[in-house]
Design a protein around this motif. Structure first.
Motif, PDB file in Angstrom:
ATOM      1  N   GLU A 132       0.374  -7.810  -8.079  1.00  0.00           N
ATOM      2  CA  GLU A 132       1.530  -6.910  -8.085  1.00  0.00           C
ATOM      3  C   GLU A 132       2.765  -7.682  -8.511  1.00  0.00           C
ATOM      4  O   GLU A 132       3.012  -8.797  -8.043  1.00  0.00           O
ATOM      5  CB  GLU A 132       1.740  -6.309  -6.695  1.00  0.00           C
ATOM      6  CG  GLU A 132       2.860  -5.286  -6.620  1.00  0.00           C
ATOM      7  CD  GLU A 132       2.957  -4.612  -5.261  1.00  0.00           C
ATOM      8  OE1 GLU A 132       3.980  -3.951  -4.996  1.00  0.00           O
ATOM      9  OE2 GLU A 132       2.010  -4.748  -4.462  1.00  0.00           O
ATOM     10  N   LEU A 133       3.541  -7.101  -9.418  1.00  0.00           N
ATOM     11  CA  LEU A 133       4.737  -7.767  -9.938  1.00  0.00           C
ATOM     12  C   LEU A 133       5.729  -6.741 -10.452  1.00  0.00           C
ATOM     13  O   LEU A 133       5.434  -5.541 -10.504  1.00  0.00           O
ATOM     14  CB  LEU A 133       4.349  -8.767 -11.034  1.00  0.00           C
ATOM     15  CG  LEU A 133       3.474  -8.252 -12.193  1.00  0.00           C
ATOM     16  CD1 LEU A 133       4.315  -7.637 -13.312  1.00  0.00           C
ATOM     17  CD2 LEU A 133       2.637  -9.388 -12.777  1.00  0.00           C
ATOM     18  N   ILE A 134       6.907  -7.228 -10.834  1.00  0.00           N
ATOM     19  CA  ILE A 134       7.927  -6.389 -11.451  1.00  0.00           C
ATOM     20  C   ILE A 134       7.760  -6.493 -12.962  1.00  0.00           C
ATOM     21  O   ILE A 134       7.767  -7.602 -13.520  1.00  0.00           O
ATOM     22  CB  ILE A 134       9.335  -6.839 -11.035  1.00  0.00           C
ATOM     23  CG1 ILE A 134       9.494  -6.726  -9.519  1.00  0.00           C
ATOM     24  CG2 ILE A 134      10.403  -5.994 -11.731  1.00  0.00           C
ATOM     25  CD1 ILE A 134      10.757  -7.394  -8.993  1.00  0.00           C
ATOM     26  N   GLY A 193      10.041 -16.765 -13.451  1.00  0.00           N
ATOM     27  CA  GLY A 193      11.094 -16.599 -12.451  1.00  0.00           C
ATOM     28  C   GLY A 193      10.602 -15.841 -11.230  1.00  0.00           C
ATOM     29  O   GLY A 193      10.946 -16.189 -10.090  1.00  0.00           O
ATOM     30  N   GLN A 194       9.779 -14.818 -11.438  1.00  0.00           N
ATOM     31  CA  GLN A 194       9.222 -14.077 -10.305  1.00  0.00           C
ATOM     32  C   GLN A 194       8.276 -14.946  -9.471  1.00  0.00           C
ATOM     33  O   GLN A 194       8.274 -14.873  -8.243  1.00  0.00           O
ATOM     34  CB  GLN A 194       8.468 -12.842 -10.809  1.00  0.00           C
ATOM     35  CG  GLN A 194       9.355 -11.752 -11.356  1.00  0.00           C
ATOM     36  CD  GLN A 194       8.559 -10.504 -11.712  1.00  0.00           C
ATOM     37  OE1 GLN A 194       7.777 -10.001 -10.909  1.00  0.00           O
ATOM     38  NE2 GLN A 194       8.750 -10.008 -12.932  1.00  0.00           N
ATOM     39  N   GLY A 243      11.321  -3.137 -15.315  1.00  0.00           N
ATOM     40  CA  GLY A 243      11.836  -3.366 -13.972  1.00  0.00           C
ATOM     41  C   GLY A 243      11.082  -2.625 -12.895  1.00  0.00           C
ATOM     42  O   GLY A 243      11.459  -2.676 -11.718  1.00  0.00           O
ATOM     43  N   GLU A 244      10.009  -1.931 -13.261  1.00  0.00           N
ATOM     44  CA  GLU A 244       9.224  -1.181 -12.288  1.00  0.00           C
ATOM     45  C   GLU A 244       8.217  -2.080 -11.586  1.00  0.00           C
ATOM     46  O   GLU A 244       7.719  -3.047 -12.153  1.00  0.00           O
ATOM     47  CB  GLU A 244       8.484  -0.025 -12.975  1.00  0.00           C
ATOM     48  CG  GLU A 244       9.382   1.018 -13.590  1.00  0.00           C
ATOM     49  CD  GLU A 244       8.587   2.117 -14.282  1.00  0.00           C
ATOM     50  OE1 GLU A 244       7.348   1.988 -14.358  1.00  0.00           O
ATOM     51  OE2 GLU A 244       9.210   3.094 -14.726  1.00  0.00           O
ATOM     52  N   GLN A 245       7.913  -1.747 -10.329  1.00  0.00           N
ATOM     53  CA  GLN A 245       6.870  -2.448  -9.590  1.00  0.00           C
ATOM     54  C   GLN A 245       5.520  -1.925 -10.076  1.00  0.00           C
ATOM     55  O   GLN A 245       5.275  -0.718 -10.051  1.00  0.00           O
ATOM     56  CB  GLN A 245       7.016  -2.205  -8.096  1.00  0.00           C
ATOM     57  CG  GLN A 245       6.280  -3.201  -7.222  1.00  0.00           C
ATOM     58  CD  GLN A 245       7.067  -4.486  -7.024  1.00  0.00           C
ATOM     59  OE1 GLN A 245       8.279  -4.510  -7.251  1.00  0.00           O
ATOM     60  NE2 GLN A 245       6.400  -5.539  -6.615  1.00  0.00           N
ATOM     61  N   ARG A 264       8.746 -16.044  -5.645  1.00  0.00           N
ATOM     62  CA  ARG A 264       7.659 -15.561  -4.780  1.00  0.00           C
ATOM     63  C   ARG A 264       7.643 -14.047  -4.649  1.00  0.00           C
ATOM     64  O   ARG A 264       7.248 -13.494  -3.622  1.00  0.00           O
ATOM     65  CB  ARG A 264       7.739 -16.206  -3.393  1.00  0.00           C
ATOM     66  CG  ARG A 264       7.685 -17.722  -3.443  1.00  0.00           C
ATOM     67  CD  ARG A 264       7.807 -18.326  -2.066  1.00  0.00           C
ATOM     68  NE  ARG A 264       7.893 -19.785  -2.140  1.00  0.00           N
ATOM     69  CZ  ARG A 264       8.116 -20.573  -1.103  1.00  0.00           C
ATOM     70  NH1 ARG A 264       8.258 -20.041   0.102  1.00  0.00           N
ATOM     71  NH2 ARG A 264       8.190 -21.880  -1.252  1.00  0.00           N
ATOM     72  N   SER A 265       8.063 -13.355  -5.718  1.00  0.00           N
ATOM     73  CA  SER A 265       8.029 -11.893  -5.710  1.00  0.00           C
ATOM     74  C   SER A 265       6.750 -11.350  -6.328  1.00  0.00           C
ATOM     75  O   SER A 265       6.500 -10.146  -6.252  1.00  0.00           O
ATOM     76  CB  SER A 265       9.250 -11.323  -6.439  1.00  0.00           C
ATOM     77  OG  SER A 265       9.288 -11.752  -7.794  1.00  0.00           O
ATOM     78  N   VAL A 266       5.941 -12.223  -6.940  1.00  0.00           N
ATOM     79  CA  VAL A 266       4.627 -11.812  -7.430  1.00  0.00           C
ATOM     80  C   VAL A 266       3.661 -11.837  -6.244  1.00  0.00           C
ATOM     81  O   VAL A 266       3.537 -12.848  -5.559  1.00  0.00           O
ATOM     82  CB  VAL A 266       4.116 -12.750  -8.547  1.00  0.00           C
ATOM     83  CG1 VAL A 266       2.703 -12.355  -8.967  1.00  0.00           C
ATOM     84  CG2 VAL A 266       5.052 -12.706  -9.742  1.00  0.00           C
ATOM     85  N   LYS A 267       2.986 -10.732  -6.001  1.00  0.00           N
ATOM     86  CA  LYS A 267       2.068 -10.634  -4.867  1.00  0.00           C
ATOM     87  C   LYS A 267       0.636 -10.786  -5.372  1.00  0.00           C
ATOM     88  O   LYS A 267       0.184 -10.021  -6.220  1.00  0.00           O
ATOM     89  CB  LYS A 267       2.255  -9.302  -4.150  1.00  0.00           C
ATOM     90  CG  LYS A 267       3.663  -9.127  -3.567  1.00  0.00           C
ATOM     91  CD  LYS A 267       3.838  -7.766  -2.926  1.00  0.00           C
ATOM     92  CE  LYS A 267       5.256  -7.611  -2.390  1.00  0.00           C
ATOM     93  NZ  LYS A 267       5.480  -6.263  -1.802  1.00  0.00           N
ATOM     94  N   ARG A 268      -0.068 -11.787  -4.836  1.00  0.00           N
ATOM     95  CA  ARG A 268      -1.441 -12.066  -5.251  1.00  0.00           C
ATOM     96  C   ARG A 268      -2.353 -12.043  -4.032  1.00  0.00           C
ATOM     97  O   ARG A 268      -2.141 -12.788  -3.077  1.00  0.00           O
ATOM     98  CB  ARG A 268      -1.512 -13.437  -5.937  1.00  0.00           C
ATOM     99  CG  ARG A 268      -0.794 -13.494  -7.280  1.00  0.00           C
ATOM    100  CD  ARG A 268      -0.628 -14.917  -7.762  1.00  0.00           C
ATOM    101  NE  ARG A 268       0.385 -15.626  -6.980  1.00  0.00           N
ATOM    102  CZ  ARG A 268       0.598 -16.931  -7.074  1.00  0.00           C
ATOM    103  NH1 ARG A 268      -0.140 -17.669  -7.868  1.00  0.00           N
ATOM    104  NH2 ARG A 268       1.547 -17.491  -6.347  1.00  0.00           N
TER     105      ARG A 268
END
Length: 323
Positions: free
Chosen positions: A290-292, A165-166, A297-299, A170-174
């Motif tokens: 970087e992900l949640i 889902g992340q 629920g933490e970054q 597009r909330s996963v930063k690569r």
């Protein structure tokens, strides 16, 4: 809990269905209430009589009133048939919910034609046997065989659903480090759709009928005839960075599929010339992830330094440029 205990026994589950589910199908409710299991697996357990609604057998399409008691008796079920093998990889982080791996260049992600075993997936099964019960052994995104760097693996279905889902949101930063051919002047963005090449089916290409793809890049270091870039993916298409860099006429150093004809800088020494000719894989490394966290629920974020072969190339290019 040991791996063996996890496989041999899955504890029963019970839940009272909230009133807001009134009118919903039972299998849809089960999927929401037990996200650690796939819907297809839950439907299979309903057929086997392992799900009871207020103490009675039930059907997947049965409509819910709200307030009923669901009793579920899960049984182990393998999703992956591959063999567990001792494959070497760098484990950066592990907890009960996920793994973060620094994949070496040359390691294939999962079995396929031409690579029936000896893959990261085989190694994951050897490292943690319950991944047999997770689709694709928990792998949620991929790196090409010759791309090194960070990737995340889910250890539970619930984590897998959250991470997928992340990725979709597009909330996963690569972030990647890439050595490209040519001296670039400034960073920028490539916004160009990517699809399968119409002739060479092994390749992808920028094509108007392809899928939306966006790549951001900025300059880390300039050399005489090459540039070190920091690249951030907004989307995750097959070969995306490699295709987009070729599209803007700065293909990755060493890329056998998209690199084109090898070009050597003028008046370079023999050591650098030999190094460039001998660099047989795309100079691409997934350096930051970087992900949640799916449970807390933490970054959270991890970084991996470039591997020795890329660092040696960077050092030689810098020396050649007098840096």
């Amino acid at each position: 809990m040991s791996d063996a205990n996890f496989i041999d026994k899955v504890p029963p589950r019970s839940v009272v269905i909230p009133e807001e589910y009134a009118g919903s199908r039972l299998d849809q409710v089960l999927s929401d209430q037990f996200p650690e299991f796939s819907r297809s697996r839950l439907q299979h357990w309903i057929k086997l009589g392992l799900v009871e609604l207020d103490g009675r057998p039930c059907k997947a399409k049965q409509r819910i009133r709200g307030g009923e008691l669901i009793n579920l008796r899960p049984i182990p079920q393998d999703e992956v048939e591959a063999e567990a093998q001792a494959i070497e990889f760098d484990l950066v982080y592990e907890d009960e919910h996920l793994l973060v791996i620094n994949k070496p260049a040359g390691l294939v992600m999962h079995p396929a034609a031409g690579n029936p075993d000896g893959t990261l997936l085989n190694g994951l099964l050897n490292h943690y046997r319950p991944l047999q019960q997770i689709p694709r052994a928990g792998i949620v995104h991929r790196l090409d065989k010759e791309t090194s760097g960070l990737l995340v693996v889910a250890k539970t279905l619930q984590s897998q659903h959250a991470l997928v889902g992340q990725l979709q949101a597009r909330s996963v930063k690569r972030e990647y480090l890439a050595i490209v051919q040519g001296e670039m002047i400034a960073g920028g963005t490539v916004d160009a759709p990517i699809g399968r090449h119409p002739v060479n089916r092994l390749r992808m290409t920028v094509h108007e009928t392809g899928k939306h793809a966006v790549t951001h890049y900025r300059i880390e270091q300039r050399f005489r005839a090459h540039t070190l870039l920091r690249v951030r993916l907004e989307t995750g298409r097959t070969h995306q960075i490699r295709v987009h860099m070729r599209h803007i006429r700065h293909p990755l150093l060493g890329d056998p599929l998209y690199g084109g004809r090898l070009k050597l800088p003028s008046a370079i020494n023999d050591e650098l010339a030999a190094a460039i000719k001998g660099f047989r894989r795309q100079a691409l490394h997934a350096t930051r992830l970087e992900l949640i966290h799916p449970e807390t629920g933490e970054q959270v974020a991890w970084e991996a330094p470039v591997p020795a072969d890329m660092q040696q190339m960077i050092d030689l290019l810098a020396e050649d440029a007098g840096l």
